[in-house]
Design an enzyme around this catalytic site. Structure first.
Site, PDB file in Angstrom:
ATOM      1  N   ARG A 100       1.006  -1.098  -0.177  1.00 31.94           N
ATOM      2  CA  ARG A 100       0.094   0.109   0.004  1.00 31.94           C
ATOM      3  C   ARG A 100       0.911   1.372   0.175  1.00 31.94           C
ATOM      4  NH1 ARG A 100      -4.453  -1.143   4.448  1.00 31.94           N
ATOM      5  NH2 ARG A 100      -5.771  -2.806   3.416  1.00 31.94           N
ATOM      6  N   HIS A 134      -0.486  -5.505  -4.672  1.00 32.39           N
ATOM      7  CA  HIS A 134      -1.627  -4.414  -4.502  1.00 32.39           C
ATOM      8  C   HIS A 134      -1.658  -3.448  -5.313  1.00 32.39           C
ATOM      9  CE1 HIS A 134      -4.316  -2.006  -2.138  1.00 32.39           C
ATOM     10  NE2 HIS A 134      -3.409  -1.080  -2.092  1.00 32.39           N
ATOM     11  N   LYS A 196     -16.108   5.275  -2.099  1.00 32.57           N
ATOM     12  CA  LYS A 196     -15.881   5.382  -0.667  1.00 32.57           C
ATOM     13  C   LYS A 196     -14.806   6.536  -0.597  1.00 32.57           C
ATOM     14  CE  LYS A 196     -12.060   1.952   0.114  1.00 32.57           C
ATOM     15  NZ  LYS A 196     -11.709   1.069   0.966  1.00 32.57           N
ATOM     16  N   ASP A 223     -11.419  -8.316  -3.978  1.00 35.78           N
ATOM     17  CA  ASP A 223     -10.382  -7.433  -3.750  1.00 35.78           C
ATOM     18  C   ASP A 223      -8.918  -8.235  -3.689  1.00 35.78           C
ATOM     19  OD1 ASP A 223      -9.029  -4.858  -3.218  1.00 35.78           O
ATOM     20  OD2 ASP A 223     -10.199  -4.373  -1.386  1.00 35.78           O
ATOM     21  N   ASP A 227      -7.864  -6.905   5.002  1.00 35.45           N
ATOM     22  CA  ASP A 227      -6.906  -6.384   6.123  1.00 35.45           C
ATOM     23  C   ASP A 227      -7.859  -6.353   7.302  1.00 35.45           C
ATOM     24  OD1 ASP A 227      -4.829  -5.602   8.044  1.00 35.45           O
ATOM     25  OD2 ASP A 227      -4.616  -3.806   6.865  1.00 35.45           O
ATOM     26  N   THR A 228      -8.378  -5.459   7.582  1.00 34.00           N
ATOM     27  CA  THR A 228      -9.094  -5.185   8.936  1.00 34.00           C
ATOM     28  C   THR A 228     -10.556  -5.496   8.531  1.00 34.00           C
ATOM     29  OG1 THR A 228      -9.422  -2.977   8.767  1.00 34.00           O
ATOM     30  CG2 THR A 228      -7.738  -3.566  10.025  1.00 34.00           C
ATOM     31  N   ALA A 229     -10.997  -5.694   7.271  1.00 32.89           N
ATOM     32  CA  ALA A 229     -12.457  -6.069   6.970  1.00 32.89           C
ATOM     33  C   ALA A 229     -13.393  -4.919   7.013  1.00 32.89           C
ATOM     34  CB  ALA A 229     -13.039  -7.376   7.557  1.00 32.89           C
ATOM     35  N   GLY A 230     -12.880  -3.674   7.329  1.00 34.50           N
ATOM     36  CA  GLY A 230     -13.906  -2.738   7.363  1.00 34.50           C
ATOM     37  C   GLY A 230     -14.340  -2.405   6.317  1.00 34.50           C
TER      38      GLY A 230
END
Length: 324
Positions: A100, A134, A196, A223, A227-230
């Protein structure tokens, strides 16, 4: 097996030993003998347990948790192989962390993806084999050949075999649109996109809008990593709110850090399909998580690199390789 070098040898670090075993089983060779451990002072020590002189050596090491330790292990293994006169060293990195951080998007920040590439090259790697970076431009950070494979055909075939009714592929953000479009083409399904905005550097996102229709659809969110699944759980909730019948999620790299497992467990996502580029410990193995293997894809690629054959053929045949 004949090739450009005397012998094909595969070593694995501590990050993903099961994937190393699976790749070696696909190629039908034993893993190379190697010791990789930490002293009490946390210094990493590596000892190669067999001759590698003029061998074609592949080192399999995902940059999974603990990430920094996994990176150091790879660098030290490469250095040990270089000093042992290996003929060619290919770093096989199923998951490339720090992907990232591939550009300066704020003042006074690093480009860590480039830094890691420089470190691997300086350590002595001759080429890189990886899966679903990524950002594609990370290939350009290396001054050595890079073969980037993709797990999308493997994931696509899994969903093709499920024969979902009225499937719609949804990109969870604008940055994943190209990946989602390619995945939708594999499934011959329509595409929708979620717009978003990311808030700061603390993994919080705000979902703004859904571009396209998911009404009465079996949605597949795709995707490169979760990662944090947010983002993925917010996207799932939005799709349900817009009339989706079911929501599935798919990604290549199941990072699943922090609150990810709790969020996925409580989310409306029916099934999460991932690959084994990153090992899943028992506490992360939810019933709704399905793991597909990239071992055949990487094994086929390693064989082709060793013999000097076209790697793109392995890329195109990924959807026909075994799923598990």
């Amino acid at each position: 097996m004949g090739g450009l070098y005397d012998q094909l040898t595969i070593f694995g670090g501590n990050s993903n030993p099961e994937l190393t075993k699976a790749i070696c089983a696909y190629i039908d060779i034993p893993p190379g003998r190697i010791e990789v451990f930490k002293f009490s002072n946390e210094n990493i020590f590596v000892r190669i347990g067999e001759s590698v002189r003029e061998n074609d050596v592949f080192v399999i090491q995902s940059f999974s948790s603990p990430v920094n330790e996994s990176i150091m292990e790879l660098l030290i293994i490469i250095d040990a192989l270089k000093r042992a006169s290996a003929g060619r060293i290919t770093a096989v990195i199923p998951y490339y962390a720090y992907g990232r951080t591939d550009k300066k998007d704020q003042p006074r920040v690093p480009i860590t993806a480039r830094l890691i590439a420089d470190m691997i090259t300086v350590a002595g790697a001759d080429r890189i084999l990886t899966v679903d970076l990524h950002a594609g431009q990370i290939q350009g950070f290396f001054n050595i050949p890079v073969d980037e494979m993709t797990a999308l055909p493997i994931l696509a075939r899994y969903f093709q075999e499920k024969r979902l009714e009225n499937p719609v592929v949804v990109s969870p953000d604008l940055g994943s649109t190209k990946r989602a479009r390619n995945f939708a083409e594999e499934l011959d399904a329509p595409l929708a996109i979620i717009e978003k905005r990311r808030l700061g550097n603390d993994d919080r996102t705000e979902v703004l809008n859904l571009i396209g229709s998911v009404d009465d659809a079996s949605v597949i969110l795709i995707d490169d990593e979760i990662d944090t699944a947010g983002s993925i759980t917010q996207a799932a909730e939005l799709c349900i709110a817009r009339g989706a019948r079911d929501v599935y999620a798919a990604c290549t790299h199941p990072v699943l850090s922090g609150p990810a497992i709790e969020r996925l467990a409580l989310s409306p996502i029916k099934e999460v399909v991932v690959t084994d580029t990153i090992p899943l410990p028992p506490h992360k193995r939810l019933d709704k998580i399905t793991v597909l293997s990239v071992a055949p894809l990487l094994g086929e690629s390693i064989q082709r690199i060793h013999t000097g054959a076209s790697v793109s053929l392995a890329y195109r045949s990924a959807g026909r390789l075994p799923l598990r």
